[in-house]
Scaffold this active site. Structure first.
Site, PDB file in Angstrom:
ATOM      1  N   LYS A  91      45.876  77.366  46.431  1.00 47.08           N
ATOM      2  CA  LYS A  91      45.584  76.476  45.304  1.00 47.08           C
ATOM      3  C   LYS A  91      44.140  76.624  44.864  1.00 47.08           C
ATOM      4  CE  LYS A  91      45.008  71.992  45.991  1.00 47.08           C
ATOM      5  NZ  LYS A  91      45.324  70.557  46.217  1.00 47.08           N
ATOM      6  N   GLU A 142      37.503  36.555  43.192  1.00 41.12           N
ATOM      7  CA  GLU A 142      37.224  36.404  44.615  1.00 41.12           C
ATOM      8  C   GLU A 142      38.487  35.962  45.365  1.00 41.12           C
ATOM      9  OE1 GLU A 142      33.915  33.875  45.411  1.00 41.12           O
ATOM     10  OE2 GLU A 142      32.497  35.094  44.250  1.00 41.12           O
ATOM     11  N   ASP A 178      37.836  34.205  39.075  1.00 42.29           N
ATOM     12  CA  ASP A 178      36.771  35.216  38.956  1.00 42.29           C
ATOM     13  C   ASP A 178      37.030  36.449  39.815  1.00 42.29           C
ATOM     14  OD1 ASP A 178      36.327  34.259  41.503  1.00 42.29           O
ATOM     15  OD2 ASP A 178      34.285  33.550  41.126  1.00 42.29           O
TER      16      ASP A 178
END
Length: 296
Positions: A193, A40, A38
């Site tokens: 930029k 974890e 799952d």
């Protein structure tokens, strides 16, 4: 740092850990890590720990790694550690240092306090700090140490290129470019930029003659590569003899490295803060020296 300090690391950073352990004369041990179906994690640390522990975790792709730090740091305390130092050569979530729009999470402050709750000291390299003066303002711990890879990259460049011109791709790179240039007396300049999006940037070259020069674009981090690629194309169009790239943090998300090379860049050099094929210099001695200066 005491002689009995232990360096803990995760297996995916085994080589980096060995370099640091060797430079700092530390005994090292891996942290076992299991991912359940799952998603974890289950971590396993050595059954007992000395009072002083150093945890190495560079924080590119940081979201899972922050959970790892939570589990590892809390467990280390339970196993006997009294002083915990985090060595995070790349430190994530430092860019968002203010709420630019109402409702935005200021991740620098949130993640900084999270780390301060877990560790007594934090060592990093070239963190993305632009509206605060010190790392301790972001991570309020007794020892918040921000090192720089500028000198390491400058030494590398000095050995690879004659009379290079160092160019920063944007105003935020100015501090690194100035430090690197000062070390060997290199000429340097900074581009302007305008960012329209994560992958849409507009670059304006500085008012210097680059014709015939060996130009090295220098920055703290390369992520999408778009800024560096745009600057490289302009420099080559302005008849630079060559354009290379030197960065502290080789994030290179997706096809970023290929984007840079396709723009005409010759060589790409990085520190080993993040493991990458472009790594050309090691920060281990730099970090080891910082560890030796931490007392408790």
């Amino acid at each position: 740092m005491t002689a009995t300090a232990l360096l803990l690391y995760f297996e995916d950073e085994h080589e980096s850990a060995l370099r640091l352990a060797g430079a700092a004369a530390l005994v090292s041990a891996p942290i076992g890590r299991h991912r359940f179906p799952d998603g974890e994690f289950k971590l396993r640390l050595p059954a007992s720990l000395p009072e002083s522990v150093v945890l190495l975790r560079t924080l590119e792709h940081p979201n899972e790694k922050l959970v790892e730090l939570l589990l590892a740091a809390r467990t280390a305390r339970e196993l006997g550690a009294r002083h915990l130092t985090l060595v995070a050569p790349y430190l994530a979530y430092m860019r968002q240092d203010v709420a630019f729009l109402p409702g935005e999470a200021v991740s620098q402050r949130i993640v900084g306090r999270f780390l301060a709750d877990l560790f007594d000291a934090v060592i990093t390299v070239d963190p993305h700090l632009h509206r605060i003066a010190t790392l301790r303002e972001a991570i309020p711990v007794p020892h918040a140490i921000a090192l720089t890879g500028a000198a390491l990259l400058a030494d590398l460049i000095a050995g690879r290129r004659q009379r290079p011109l160092l160019v920063g791709p944007d105003a935020e790179s100015a501090q690194w470019v100035a430090q690197a240039a000062a070390r060997h007396g290199f000429d340097h300049a900074v581009c302007r930029k305008v960012r329209h999006g994560d992958r849409d940037v507009e670059i304006e070259l500085p008012p210097v003659n680059v014709a015939g020069r060996a130009v090295v674009l220098l920055d703290d981090v390369a992520s999408t590569g778009q800024t560096l690629a745009s600057a490289a194309r302009l420099l080559l169009a302005a008849r630079a003899a060559s354009v290379d790239v030197a960065v502290t943090h080789a994030l290179f998300a997706g096809d970023a490295l290929q984007v840079i090379l396709d723009a005409g860049v010759g060589e790409v050099w990085s520190t080993d803060c993040i493991s990458h094929s472009s790594n050309a210099v090691s920060v281990a001695p730099l970090i080891a020296a910082a560890l030796s200066g931490i007392t408790h």
